[in-house]
Design a protein around this motif. Structure first.
Motif, mmCIF file in Angstrom:
data_model
loop_
_atom_site.group_PDB
_atom_site.id
_atom_site.type_symbol
_atom_site.label_atom_id
_atom_site.label_comp_id
_atom_site.label_asym_id
_atom_site.label_seq_id
_atom_site.Cartn_x
_atom_site.Cartn_y
_atom_site.Cartn_z
ATOM 1 N N SER A 113 48.598 56.774 55.884
ATOM 2 C CA SER A 113 47.846 57.442 55.424
ATOM 3 C C SER A 113 47.755 57.131 53.729
ATOM 4 O O SER A 113 47.448 57.861 52.879
ATOM 5 C CB SER A 113 48.119 59.063 55.486
ATOM 6 O OG SER A 113 48.076 59.372 56.706
ATOM 7 N N LEU A 114 47.779 55.694 53.713
ATOM 8 C CA LEU A 114 47.564 55.081 52.286
ATOM 9 C C LEU A 114 46.149 54.530 52.052
ATOM 10 O O LEU A 114 45.620 53.542 52.887
ATOM 11 C CB LEU A 114 48.566 53.997 51.901
ATOM 12 C CG LEU A 114 49.964 54.674 51.712
ATOM 13 C CD1 LEU A 114 50.965 53.366 51.816
ATOM 14 C CD2 LEU A 114 50.285 55.506 50.927
ATOM 15 N N THR A 115 45.507 54.973 51.005
ATOM 16 C CA THR A 115 43.941 54.449 50.996
ATOM 17 C C THR A 115 43.871 53.498 49.676
ATOM 18 O O THR A 115 44.802 53.459 48.887
ATOM 19 C CB THR A 115 43.102 55.728 50.684
ATOM 20 O OG1 THR A 115 41.731 55.045 50.372
ATOM 21 C CG2 THR A 115 43.396 56.310 49.093
ATOM 22 N N GLY A 116 43.130 52.568 49.724
ATOM 23 C CA GLY A 116 42.731 51.643 48.646
ATOM 24 C C GLY A 116 42.522 49.985 49.574
ATOM 25 O O GLY A 116 42.156 49.163 48.759
ATOM 26 N N PHE A 117 43.326 49.945 50.705
ATOM 27 C CA PHE A 117 43.125 48.780 51.509
ATOM 28 C C PHE A 117 42.019 48.542 52.590
ATOM 29 O O PHE A 117 42.063 47.612 53.284
ATOM 30 C CB PHE A 117 44.427 48.443 52.086
ATOM 31 C CG PHE A 117 45.243 47.130 51.707
ATOM 32 C CD1 PHE A 117 44.626 46.136 51.351
ATOM 33 C CD2 PHE A 117 46.595 47.261 51.750
ATOM 34 C CE1 PHE A 117 45.041 44.870 51.082
ATOM 35 C CE2 PHE A 117 47.299 45.867 51.536
ATOM 36 C CZ PHE A 117 46.315 44.854 51.288
ATOM 37 N N GLU A 118 41.216 49.782 52.746
ATOM 38 C CA GLU A 118 40.307 49.663 53.663
ATOM 39 C C GLU A 118 39.283 48.341 53.533
ATOM 40 O O GLU A 118 39.010 47.824 54.679
ATOM 41 C CB GLU A 118 39.309 51.044 53.793
ATOM 42 C CG GLU A 118 40.287 52.043 54.133
ATOM 43 C CD GLU A 118 40.768 52.844 52.789
ATOM 44 O OE1 GLU A 118 41.082 54.066 52.802
ATOM 45 O OE2 GLU A 118 41.121 51.983 51.684
ATOM 46 N N PHE A 119 39.065 48.016 52.250
ATOM 47 C CA PHE A 119 38.023 46.796 52.505
ATOM 48 C C PHE A 119 38.431 45.513 53.085
ATOM 49 O O PHE A 119 37.678 44.716 53.624
ATOM 50 C CB PHE A 119 37.807 46.623 50.886
ATOM 51 C CG PHE A 119 39.243 45.712 50.096
ATOM 52 C CD1 PHE A 119 39.063 44.379 50.247
ATOM 53 C CD2 PHE A 119 40.122 46.503 49.658
ATOM 54 C CE1 PHE A 119 40.304 43.565 49.584
ATOM 55 C CE2 PHE A 119 41.039 45.867 49.090
ATOM 56 C CZ PHE A 119 41.337 44.495 49.150
ATOM 57 N N ALA A 120 39.913 45.375 53.232
ATOM 58 C CA ALA A 120 40.367 44.313 53.856
ATOM 59 C C ALA A 120 40.600 44.246 55.221
ATOM 60 O O ALA A 120 41.083 43.504 55.917
ATOM 61 C CB ALA A 120 41.727 43.925 53.333
ATOM 62 N N CYS A 121 40.048 45.557 56.023
ATOM 63 C CA CYS A 121 40.297 45.765 57.347
ATOM 64 C C CYS A 121 39.893 44.816 58.376
ATOM 65 O O CYS A 121 40.275 44.603 59.398
ATOM 66 C CB CYS A 121 40.029 47.070 57.753
ATOM 67 S SG CYS A 121 38.183 47.326 57.764
ATOM 68 N N GLY A 122 38.782 43.967 58.066
ATOM 69 C CA GLY A 122 38.189 42.876 58.958
ATOM 70 C C GLY A 122 38.357 41.605 58.186
ATOM 71 O O GLY A 122 37.800 40.601 58.828
ATOM 72 N N ILE A 123 39.429 41.416 57.070
ATOM 73 C CA ILE A 123 39.276 39.957 56.698
ATOM 74 C C ILE A 123 40.227 39.137 57.233
ATOM 75 O O ILE A 123 41.466 39.651 57.262
ATOM 76 C CB ILE A 123 39.649 40.283 55.318
ATOM 77 C CG1 ILE A 123 38.663 40.579 54.199
ATOM 78 C CG2 ILE A 123 39.578 38.766 54.724
ATOM 79 C CD1 ILE A 123 38.885 40.881 52.773
ATOM 80 N N PRO A 124 39.859 38.183 58.160
ATOM 81 C CA PRO A 124 40.842 37.379 59.004
ATOM 82 C C PRO A 124 41.713 36.567 57.911
ATOM 83 O O PRO A 124 41.245 36.399 56.953
ATOM 84 C CB PRO A 124 39.921 36.681 59.746
ATOM 85 C CG PRO A 124 38.969 36.244 58.976
ATOM 86 C CD PRO A 124 38.492 37.585 58.169
ATOM 87 N N GLY A 125 43.030 36.417 58.422
ATOM 88 C CA GLY A 125 43.711 35.500 57.416
ATOM 89 C C GLY A 125 45.138 36.344 57.098
ATOM 90 O O GLY A 125 45.302 37.374 57.506
ATOM 91 N N SER A 126 45.799 35.571 56.433
ATOM 92 C CA SER A 126 47.185 35.983 56.073
ATOM 93 C C SER A 126 47.206 36.765 54.580
ATOM 94 O O SER A 126 46.439 36.458 53.851
ATOM 95 C CB SER A 126 48.448 34.837 56.071
ATOM 96 O OG SER A 126 47.781 34.004 54.920
ATOM 97 N N VAL A 127 48.206 37.539 54.302
ATOM 98 C CA VAL A 127 48.566 38.064 53.169
ATOM 99 C C VAL A 127 48.705 36.932 51.864
ATOM 100 O O VAL A 127 48.066 37.173 50.822
ATOM 101 C CB VAL A 127 49.751 39.022 53.002
ATOM 102 C CG1 VAL A 127 50.149 39.454 51.519
ATOM 103 C CG2 VAL A 127 49.478 40.175 53.845
ATOM 104 N N GLY A 128 49.395 35.965 52.092
ATOM 105 C CA GLY A 128 49.447 34.962 51.227
ATOM 106 C C GLY A 128 48.294 34.410 50.905
ATOM 107 O O GLY A 128 47.825 34.163 49.688
#
Length: 300
Positions: A113-128
């Motif tokens: 239940s942490l918000t702020g990361f929703e924008f990246a929910c469809g971005i393929p790739g790694s965190v790095g």
């Protein structure tokens, strides 16, 4: 040197002359001299220090989403972070290793239940890779949530770099200049409502599925957004949707993407990118700038 490598890097998964097209999102790319899969920071540091000692080039490939590996492959060590992929949560802070899948990391945020990361929910790739490129979508980007990153220097040392030292810009971070490599990253999020977060991620993923050609191999968004314009719109207005070189074509679903529809090569991608830049410049006067990274040797 091979015997020395086997002895010095004993226990590390190293594959010799491994075709990189098996690992890239585009399904193109020649062989790596040495493809390695470190399991932890210790193995990673050993690889880099060995490469430096013997003056062998090395690079990190991430999970090869927003890049094109040329058909001639890559000399030296290519390091993939598939096994450096843990994600942990401490209060409102998520720490993810560089090889963690970015989409899966946003799901961890949702679960807690942490918000702020929703924008990246469809971005393929790694965190790095996302930190390196300051990945973003729907008006937000990594710079808005990153607090710090653990990075590997070119000397094989490990240090922490704070978000305010990253010199983030549009699809840019200082790491592109220093050539340091993200090992892990910390993101600061906010408490939210699970159902609201889930619905927003569902909405954004639906938009992505409608607009993006997910059914074919691709390198993601090919061009940076020109100031005052949209790259896809300019390409469409130049009547280039469906324009094809070899097995690669400008997507008929979203002109900002190029898809591998018939055993295309890296040269097909590069030639198509150059042709699109040329034709858009003639049509609109705007010079498109590639967002996708192109690496490796041209000749096979």
């Amino acid at each position: 040197m091979l015997n020395q490598m086997k002895e010095a890097l004993k226990g590390i998964d190293i594959r010799i002359d491994e075709p990189l097209k098996k690992y890239t999102y585009t399904k193109v790319g020649g062989a790596a001299d040495f493809l390695t899969f470190p399991r932890n920071r210790y193995e990673l540091s050993r690889i880099v220090k060995f490469a430096n000692e013997f003056q062998i080039p090395w690079m990190v490939l991430g999970n090869a989403s927003n890049l094109i590996v040329r058909d001639g492959g890559i000399r030296g060590f290519v390091i993939m972070f598939d096994r450096l992929n843990s994600v942990t949560v401490d209060g409102y802070i998520i720490e993810a290793e560089a090889g963690a899948n970015l989409i899966e990391t946003t799901k961890v945020a949702q679960y807690h239940s942490l918000t702020g990361f929703e924008f990246a929910c469809g971005i393929p790739g790694s965190v790095g890779g996302a930190v390196f490129m300051n990945a973003g979508a729907y008006g937000s980007e990594i710079a808005h949530v990153l607090t710090s990153a653990l990075v590997l220097t070119r000397d094989g040392e490990i240090r922490t770099i704070e978000a305010n030292e990253m010199r983030f810009g549009y699809r840019h971070s200082i790491l592109q200049d220093t050539k340091e490599v993200v090992i892990s990253a910390k993101f600061s999020l906010n408490p939210g409502d699970y159902d609201v977060i889930r619905q927003e991620m569902k909405r954004l993923n639906h938009l992505r599925e409608l607009k993006q050609p997910l059914e074919y191999p691709s390198c993601g968004s090919v061009f940076k957004r020109p100031h005052g314009y949209f790259a896809g719109q300019l390409i469409m207005e130049a009547d280039l949707m469906g324009y094809r070189i070899g097995g690669v074509e400008v997507s008929r679903k979203h002109a900002g993407f190029m898809v591998n529809i018939a055993e295309g090569t890296a040269k097909n991608y590069e030639d198509l990118i150059a042709e699109v830049i040329h034709k858009v410049k003639i049509h609109s006067g705007v010079t498109l700038e590639p967002e996708v990274r192109i690496i490796g040797d041209k000749e096979i």
